[in-house]
Design a protein around this motif. Structure first.
Motif, PDB file in Angstrom:
ATOM      1  N   ILE A   8      43.864  35.772  44.856  1.00 52.46           N
ATOM      2  CA  ILE A   8      43.883  34.975  43.624  1.00 52.46           C
ATOM      3  C   ILE A   8      43.721  35.878  42.392  1.00 52.46           C
ATOM      4  N   THR A   9      44.151  35.340  41.254  1.00 52.81           N
ATOM      5  CA  THR A   9      43.906  36.051  39.993  1.00 52.81           C
ATOM      6  C   THR A   9      42.709  35.388  39.330  1.00 52.81           C
ATOM      7  N   HIS A  10      41.788  36.190  38.931  1.00 48.55           N
ATOM      8  CA  HIS A  10      40.619  35.664  38.205  1.00 48.55           C
ATOM      9  C   HIS A  10      40.126  36.773  37.307  1.00 48.55           C
ATOM     10  N   ASN A  11      40.040  36.463  36.002  1.00 52.18           N
ATOM     11  CA  ASN A  11      39.503  37.445  35.061  1.00 52.18           C
ATOM     12  C   ASN A  11      38.042  37.090  34.784  1.00 52.18           C
ATOM     13  N   PHE A  12      37.134  37.913  35.332  1.00 47.00           N
ATOM     14  CA  PHE A  12      35.709  37.581  35.213  1.00 47.00           C
ATOM     15  C   PHE A  12      35.201  37.674  33.782  1.00 47.00           C
ATOM     16  N   ILE A  13      35.952  38.342  32.902  1.00 52.08           N
ATOM     17  CA  ILE A  13      35.491  38.480  31.513  1.00 52.08           C
ATOM     18  C   ILE A  13      35.876  37.259  30.678  1.00 52.08           C
ATOM     19  N   THR A  14      36.928  36.536  31.122  1.00 51.15           N
ATOM     20  CA  THR A  14      37.382  35.393  30.317  1.00 51.15           C
ATOM     21  C   THR A  14      37.350  34.053  31.060  1.00 51.15           C
ATOM     22  N   ASP A  15      37.430  34.091  32.399  1.00 48.83           N
ATOM     23  CA  ASP A  15      37.588  32.833  33.133  1.00 48.83           C
ATOM     24  C   ASP A  15      36.243  32.282  33.631  1.00 48.83           C
ATOM     25  N   PRO A  16      36.075  30.955  33.591  1.00 46.14           N
ATOM     26  CA  PRO A  16      34.834  30.361  34.102  1.00 46.14           C
ATOM     27  C   PRO A  16      34.792  30.408  35.628  1.00 46.14           C
ATOM     28  N   ILE A  17      33.591  30.359  36.168  1.00 46.43           N
ATOM     29  CA  ILE A  17      33.388  30.180  37.611  1.00 46.43           C
ATOM     30  C   ILE A  17      33.522  28.679  37.879  1.00 46.43           C
ATOM     31  N   LEU A  18      34.199  28.329  38.968  1.00 50.67           N
ATOM     32  CA  LEU A  18      34.419  26.907  39.272  1.00 50.67           C
ATOM     33  C   LEU A  18      33.591  26.498  40.493  1.00 50.67           C
ATOM     34  N   PRO A  19      32.386  25.980  40.251  1.00 51.00           N
ATOM     35  CA  PRO A  19      31.529  25.598  41.375  1.00 51.00           C
ATOM     36  C   PRO A  19      31.952  24.274  41.982  1.00 51.00           C
ATOM     37  N   TYR A  20      31.761  24.115  43.277  1.00 50.19           N
ATOM     38  CA  TYR A  20      32.032  22.825  43.906  1.00 50.19           C
ATOM     39  C   TYR A  20      31.079  22.605  45.084  1.00 50.19           C
ATOM     40  N   ILE A  21      30.924  21.336  45.428  1.00 54.13           N
ATOM     41  CA  ILE A  21      30.019  20.987  46.520  1.00 54.13           C
ATOM     42  C   ILE A  21      30.785  21.017  47.832  1.00 54.13           C
ATOM     43  N   SER A  22      30.224  21.715  48.819  1.00 51.73           N
ATOM     44  CA  SER A  22      30.847  21.743  50.138  1.00 51.73           C
ATOM     45  C   SER A  22      29.750  21.447  51.152  1.00 51.73           C
ATOM     46  N   GLY A  23      29.696  20.193  51.596  1.00 49.68           N
ATOM     47  CA  GLY A  23      28.620  19.800  52.518  1.00 49.68           C
ATOM     48  C   GLY A  23      27.270  19.932  51.842  1.00 49.68           C
ATOM     49  N   ASN A  24      26.390  20.747  52.439  1.00 49.79           N
ATOM     50  CA  ASN A  24      25.045  20.864  51.878  1.00 49.79           C
ATOM     51  C   ASN A  24      24.874  22.088  50.970  1.00 49.79           C
ATOM     52  N   VAL A  25      26.005  22.706  50.588  1.00 49.91           N
ATOM     53  CA  VAL A  25      25.910  23.892  49.722  1.00 49.91           C
ATOM     54  C   VAL A  25      26.833  23.759  48.506  1.00 49.91           C
ATOM     55  N   VAL A  26      26.566  24.606  47.505  1.00 45.07           N
ATOM     56  CA  VAL A  26      27.489  24.755  46.374  1.00 45.07           C
ATOM     57  C   VAL A  26      28.115  26.134  46.483  1.00 45.07           C
ATOM     58  N   LYS A  27      29.431  26.175  46.332  1.00 47.57           N
ATOM     59  CA  LYS A  27      30.189  27.429  46.384  1.00 47.57           C
ATOM     60  C   LYS A  27      31.072  27.521  45.152  1.00 47.57           C
ATOM     61  N   ALA A  28      31.799  28.642  45.021  1.00 46.96           N
ATOM     62  CA  ALA A  28      32.756  28.763  43.915  1.00 46.96           C
ATOM     63  C   ALA A  28      34.153  28.906  44.503  1.00 46.96           C
ATOM     64  N   ARG A  29      35.159  28.551  43.704  1.00 46.99           N
ATOM     65  CA  ARG A  29      36.530  28.658  44.199  1.00 46.99           C
ATOM     66  C   ARG A  29      36.968  30.118  44.196  1.00 46.99           C
ATOM     67  N   ASN A  30      36.917  30.744  45.363  1.00 44.00           N
ATOM     68  CA  ASN A  30      37.452  32.097  45.588  1.00 44.00           C
ATOM     69  C   ASN A  30      36.754  33.238  44.850  1.00 44.00           C
ATOM     70  N   THR A  31      35.592  32.933  44.263  1.00 43.28           N
ATOM     71  CA  THR A  31      34.858  34.015  43.590  1.00 43.28           C
ATOM     72  C   THR A  31      33.390  33.939  43.997  1.00 43.28           C
ATOM     73  N   THR A  32      32.645  34.973  43.591  1.00 42.17           N
ATOM     74  CA  THR A  32      31.196  34.866  43.678  1.00 42.17           C
ATOM     75  C   THR A  32      30.774  33.667  42.825  1.00 42.17           C
TER      76      THR A  32
END
Ligand SMILES: [Zn+2]
Length: 486
Positions: free
Chosen positions: A87-111
């Motif tokens: 994926i393309t993700h610019n950590f200096i300009t792009d937001p992290i996209l958190p989402y709920i997955s079962g009993n945890v929160v993760k991000a879409r393809n990033t830390t």
């Protein structure tokens, strides 16, 4: 339920959601720092910022708690920027996209930045809340923890007055961190001169690979093989039986990792080839056997070539070998042998033969500054008496665990009441910001706890939702229990 904004405690998740929307990789923390300043201003909280960027926001005690000791709540504002390669993700300009997955929160393809974003969010929630009893608070937000802890290292001793500090960077629920190792880089160097190998010599290259390696702090006591040590042992073995010369030795590439690979290039008399093979074969089978469980994929290859590179001058190479043979490596002492907690260690991380230099790097770690200094002195004596120049850099203090201190007991009592079982109290054999703080504020009592975060520093990073609520309960429970000023 699809938005993290619907999770509880709502105020913590609201702040975490804001944090995710603001890019904040290490070394690019301007936007998150501006957000913190705006937060302080809009909540009428006084704040200060130092020249490196660290921010301290002050909140006075809630009614009835004015006589309590001041507590510093601390989190680092930076996160490790890692993404999946597709994926393309610019950590200096792009937001992290958190989402709920079962009993945890993760991000879409990033830390995700739950390390240390949940701690940061919880502190902002304490600062914003009007219904949490607490004494005077200094909320400390440090920069650049992940790439060298330069924020913590550059704190002025006048920046904080708190007697207690709660660091929120522990990643296991119901675990209380009460100590960490300090560190020191030792660099040894020889100027080398080279000459052509004698006429009847051939070259022998010994390549070690496939070792387990690992973190030179957390994993130093696990008995894993160090590729550089194996190369040195083979050099030492061969020179006792065969008139060898050394051309180069190279191994390891990270100062804080147990080296997984190393290469030794030597010159041997052509007629000694079989003897060399026999000696090495015996060594290799013995070594593989003794490391069969720690390093099952250990591979040691030997190749010969008729042409021979230049050799290091013989007298000097003997000095180098003797220093390397005597160089301490691995665990030096245990803080608590039954819990497997190492007090002092050193790792022979890197050996490099460059054009006209041979360089050796070791990373020393200890909870105990005095013991670390003694080890450094011992190593300096070994290397300087073998003609090496010695430089020690990057010294930072450790945080010696106080197992039964009143503050540890206080936090452990609150943690037990929240989780229903006793916390795991431990000390880590690696550097944490608390060690640095204690070097600057020696009178302070520090402690660290946090929620359950798995796979930090990777795109699989996730935080367990329930543990965020439990972490929050411990945090506000401890704030309420802070003792009255002496
Ligand atoms: Zn962290």
């Amino acid at each position: 339920m699809d938005s993290i904004l619907q999770l509880e405690p709502a105020l913590v998740w609201k702040h975490f959601s804001d944090i995710c929307s603001i890019p904040h990789p290490s070394k690019h923390e301007e936007a998150i720092l501006a957000h913190l300043i705006l937060f302080a201003q809009s909540h009428n909280l006084s704040y200060k910022q130092d020249s490196i960027g660290n921010i301290c926001i002050l909140k006075s005690a809630s009614p009835g708690f004015e006589n309590r000791e001041t507590v510093c709540l601390q989190a680092h504002v930076d996160m490790v920027p890692q993404k999946n390669s597709h994926i393309t993700h610019n950590f200096i300009t792009d937001p992290i996209l958190p989402y709920i997955s079962g009993n945890v929160v993760k991000a879409r393809n990033t830390t995700l930045g739950a390390d240390n974003g949940i701690g940061l969010a919880a502190i902002l929630a304490v600062l914003e809340a009007t219904d949490i009893p607490h004494g005077p608070i200094e909320a400390l937000f440090t920069v650049d923890e992940e790439t060298g802890m330069s924020g913590a290292k550059n704190l002025e001793h006048t920046f904080l007055t708190a007697k207690y500090l709660i660091n929120t960077d522990t990643e296991e629920k119901n675990e209380i961190t009460i100590g960490c190792a300090g560190g020191l880089d030792a660099n040894f160097e020889w100027n080398i001169s080279r000459t052509p190998a004698p006429d009847d010599y051939i070259s022998c290259t010994i390549t070690i690979s496939g070792l387990h390696g690992g973190h030179s702090g957390f994993e130093i006591h696990l008995g894993r093989a160090n590729a550089n040590i194996l190369a040195i042992e083979m050099w030492n073995l061969l020179q006792k039986h065969i008139p060898i010369h050394v051309c180069a030795i190279e191994g390891g590439n990270m100062r804080n990792a147990i080296p997984r690979e190393s290469k030794l290039i030597i010159a041997i008399p052509k007629r000694k080839k079989q003897e060399c093979t026999n000696l090495l074969s015996h060594y290799i089978s013995k070594t593989k056997q003794s490391h069969i469980s720690s390093d099952p994929h250990c591979s040691i290859d030997i190749t010969y070539a008729d042409s021979c590179p230049e050799i290091i001058e013989q007298e000097l190479s003997q000095y180098i070998l003797q220093a390397l043979v005597q160089c301490p490596n691995g665990v030096i002492s245990f803080e608590d042998i039954t819990r497997g907690i190492v007090r002092t260690s050193t790792n022979l991380s890197i050996i490099n033969t460059r054009h006209n230099k041979l360089e050796v790097n070791c990373l020393l770690r200890s909870f105990d500054t005095k013991e670390k200094c003694e080890l450094a002195k011992n190593m300096e004596k070994i290397f300087s008496s073998h003609k090496a120049s010695c430089v020690f850099i990057g010294d930072y203090p450790g945080w010696k665990p106080q197992w039964g201190s009143p503050f540890v007991q206080l936090v452990s009592k609150v943690s037990t009441s929240v989780y229903g079982y006793e916390p795991h109290i431990h000390a880590v054999h690696a550097g944490l910001e608390c060690g640095i703080f204690l070097g600057i504020f020696p009178e302070m009592s520090c402690i660290s706890f946090g929620p359950n975060i798995s796979n930090p520093h990777s795109p699989d990073e996730q935080v367990e939702i329930e543990s965020v609520g439990q972490f929050w309960q411990v945090l506000i429970g401890v704030l309420q229990a802070i003792p009255v000023k002496e």
